[in-house]
Design a protein around this motif. Sequence first.
Motif, mmCIF file in Angstrom:
data_model
loop_
_atom_site.group_PDB
_atom_site.id
_atom_site.type_symbol
_atom_site.label_atom_id
_atom_site.label_comp_id
_atom_site.label_asym_id
_atom_site.label_seq_id
_atom_site.Cartn_x
_atom_site.Cartn_y
_atom_site.Cartn_z
ATOM 1 N N HIS A 173 -3.427 2.502 -6.232
ATOM 2 C CA HIS A 173 -4.134 2.363 -4.958
ATOM 3 C C HIS A 173 -5.642 2.463 -5.162
ATOM 4 O O HIS A 173 -6.412 1.696 -4.575
ATOM 5 C CB HIS A 173 -3.669 3.443 -3.975
ATOM 6 C CG HIS A 173 -4.203 3.262 -2.586
ATOM 7 N ND1 HIS A 173 -3.601 2.424 -1.666
ATOM 8 C CD2 HIS A 173 -5.297 3.785 -1.964
ATOM 9 C CE1 HIS A 173 -4.293 2.454 -0.535
ATOM 10 N NE2 HIS A 173 -5.330 3.279 -0.694
ATOM 11 N N LEU A 174 -6.081 3.389 -6.009
ATOM 12 C CA LEU A 174 -7.504 3.539 -6.280
ATOM 13 C C LEU A 174 -8.085 2.275 -6.893
ATOM 14 O O LEU A 174 -9.214 1.875 -6.581
ATOM 15 C CB LEU A 174 -7.735 4.729 -7.220
ATOM 16 C CG LEU A 174 -7.410 6.122 -6.671
ATOM 17 C CD1 LEU A 174 -7.577 7.167 -7.757
ATOM 18 C CD2 LEU A 174 -8.281 6.452 -5.466
ATOM 19 N N ASP B 42 -6.435 -0.579 5.701
ATOM 20 C CA ASP B 42 -5.818 0.335 4.742
ATOM 21 C C ASP B 42 -6.685 1.589 4.585
ATOM 22 O O ASP B 42 -7.832 1.633 5.009
ATOM 23 C CB ASP B 42 -5.635 -0.370 3.391
ATOM 24 C CG ASP B 42 -4.495 0.207 2.561
ATOM 25 O OD1 ASP B 42 -4.076 1.347 2.841
ATOM 26 O OD2 ASP B 42 -4.040 -0.489 1.635
ATOM 27 N N TRP B 43 -6.117 2.574 3.935
ATOM 28 C CA TRP B 43 -6.773 3.869 3.739
ATOM 29 C C TRP B 43 -7.650 3.843 2.490
ATOM 30 O O TRP B 43 -7.237 3.322 1.449
ATOM 31 C CB TRP B 43 -5.740 4.964 3.587
ATOM 32 C CG TRP B 43 -5.123 5.503 4.835
ATOM 33 C CD1 TRP B 43 -5.246 6.787 5.313
ATOM 34 C CD2 TRP B 43 -4.245 4.847 5.760
ATOM 35 N NE1 TRP B 43 -4.527 6.955 6.470
ATOM 36 C CE2 TRP B 43 -3.893 5.772 6.771
ATOM 37 C CE3 TRP B 43 -3.737 3.545 5.851
ATOM 38 C CZ2 TRP B 43 -3.056 5.461 7.834
ATOM 39 C CZ3 TRP B 43 -2.896 3.218 6.916
ATOM 40 C CH2 TRP B 43 -2.573 4.165 7.883
ATOM 41 N N LEU B 44 -8.835 4.405 2.577
ATOM 42 C CA LEU B 44 -9.703 4.621 1.423
ATOM 43 C C LEU B 44 -9.615 6.094 1.036
ATOM 44 O O LEU B 44 -9.842 6.974 1.889
ATOM 45 C CB LEU B 44 -11.155 4.270 1.746
ATOM 46 C CG LEU B 44 -11.511 2.789 1.896
ATOM 47 C CD1 LEU B 44 -12.950 2.648 2.372
ATOM 48 C CD2 LEU B 44 -11.323 2.049 0.582
ATOM 49 N N SER C 129 0.840 -1.199 0.000
ATOM 50 C CA SER C 129 0.000 0.000 0.000
ATOM 51 C C SER C 129 0.876 1.250 0.000
ATOM 52 O O SER C 129 1.978 1.258 0.568
ATOM 53 C CB SER C 129 -0.902 0.009 1.236
ATOM 54 O OG SER C 129 -1.543 1.261 1.402
ATOM 55 N N PHE D 77 -8.401 -6.281 -0.280
ATOM 56 C CA PHE D 77 -7.989 -4.955 0.194
ATOM 57 C C PHE D 77 -8.260 -4.875 1.694
ATOM 58 O O PHE D 77 -9.377 -5.054 2.157
ATOM 59 C CB PHE D 77 -8.754 -3.863 -0.541
ATOM 60 C CG PHE D 77 -8.297 -2.466 -0.218
ATOM 61 C CD1 PHE D 77 -7.139 -1.960 -0.767
ATOM 62 C CD2 PHE D 77 -9.041 -1.663 0.632
ATOM 63 C CE1 PHE D 77 -6.720 -0.667 -0.492
ATOM 64 C CE2 PHE D 77 -8.632 -0.379 0.932
ATOM 65 C CZ PHE D 77 -7.465 0.130 0.367
ATOM 66 N N GLU E 202 -9.019 -4.055 5.515
ATOM 67 C CA GLU E 202 -9.891 -3.127 6.234
ATOM 68 C C GLU E 202 -9.083 -2.123 7.058
ATOM 69 O O GLU E 202 -9.626 -1.132 7.551
ATOM 70 C CB GLU E 202 -10.826 -3.897 7.163
ATOM 71 C CG GLU E 202 -10.112 -4.673 8.265
ATOM 72 C CD GLU E 202 -11.081 -5.418 9.171
ATOM 73 O OE1 GLU E 202 -12.124 -4.839 9.517
ATOM 74 O OE2 GLU E 202 -10.767 -6.567 9.538
ATOM 75 N N ARG F 85 -6.947 -0.781 -6.421
ATOM 76 C CA ARG F 85 -6.928 -1.832 -5.397
ATOM 77 C C ARG F 85 -8.101 -1.716 -4.433
ATOM 78 O O ARG F 85 -8.568 -2.717 -3.884
ATOM 79 C CB ARG F 85 -5.630 -1.784 -4.586
ATOM 80 C CG ARG F 85 -4.387 -2.230 -5.331
ATOM 81 C CD ARG F 85 -3.140 -2.106 -4.452
ATOM 82 N NE ARG F 85 -3.235 -2.950 -3.258
ATOM 83 C CZ ARG F 85 -3.237 -2.489 -2.020
ATOM 84 N NH1 ARG F 85 -3.184 -1.193 -1.765
ATOM 85 N NH2 ARG F 85 -3.325 -3.325 -0.998
ATOM 86 N N GLN F 86 -8.581 -0.496 -4.223
ATOM 87 C CA GLN F 86 -9.624 -0.268 -3.223
ATOM 88 C C GLN F 86 -10.886 -1.097 -3.462
ATOM 89 O O GLN F 86 -11.534 -1.508 -2.505
ATOM 90 C CB GLN F 86 -9.997 1.224 -3.184
ATOM 91 C CG GLN F 86 -8.943 2.087 -2.561
ATOM 92 C CD GLN F 86 -9.321 3.554 -2.480
ATOM 93 O OE1 GLN F 86 -8.682 4.335 -1.789
ATOM 94 N NE2 GLN F 86 -10.348 3.968 -3.180
#
Length: 224
Positions: free
Chosen positions: A126-127, A139-141, A59, A135, A137, A129-130
Amino acid sequence: QFRRERTKTMQKFIYRLTMCRSKGYIQKQYGKSFWKSFREHSDAVFRQVAAELPDIGDSIFSFNYAYAPSYVAWYRSMRQLGLDAGQADDLMWKMNEKMLLSVPKPFLHMAGKSYLNSFRKKAKQHLQRQGKPGFSEYDWLIDYRDIDANSFEIDIRRCGFITVAKKYGVEGMLPGICSVDYMVSYYMGNGFSRTKTLGDGDECCNCHYELTGKCPLRAPEGMK
């Protein structure tokens, strides 16, 4: 497995370096007995949290996430040893500053631009992967917007630090640790601003970054 070990190594490095750099300050402010108790309690909590927290994979927030076990350990220990919320916020801030300034300022400026450039390059990945299975829980959204060659914005919809804080019952460290974003940008010579913070109850952290810009050392009045 290699990535997991690398994460563990980074977590330990952050924890040990910050404790080493903060020892003299904490002893001067609170005494040697407090430091001894703080170190013993923090060591135990850090080992527990570092062993329990799941890896968030490759990430763009993995370095941020490596601070999570330390933040839980320090804040829980501070409060258990009798510091009030304001004192704990101030000491957490000071410990972060001590750790950051282990790096000479010219290198911090180079690191700041390198980090933000790397973030921009990896943001699209990253977008993508979201929305996929696996992915984490923790990690950052985020939402991401390129502005121009010098600036971009992210809206953080879910913060890994808040997820961890809720898991370990240390929500009180928010929004205090959020203000560290200003400190990091100040010393790294980046521009940074926001008007909303998840840790203060807003619906997102609306962060504006500039590779070359100005940022106050501490959050403006009323902001975190």
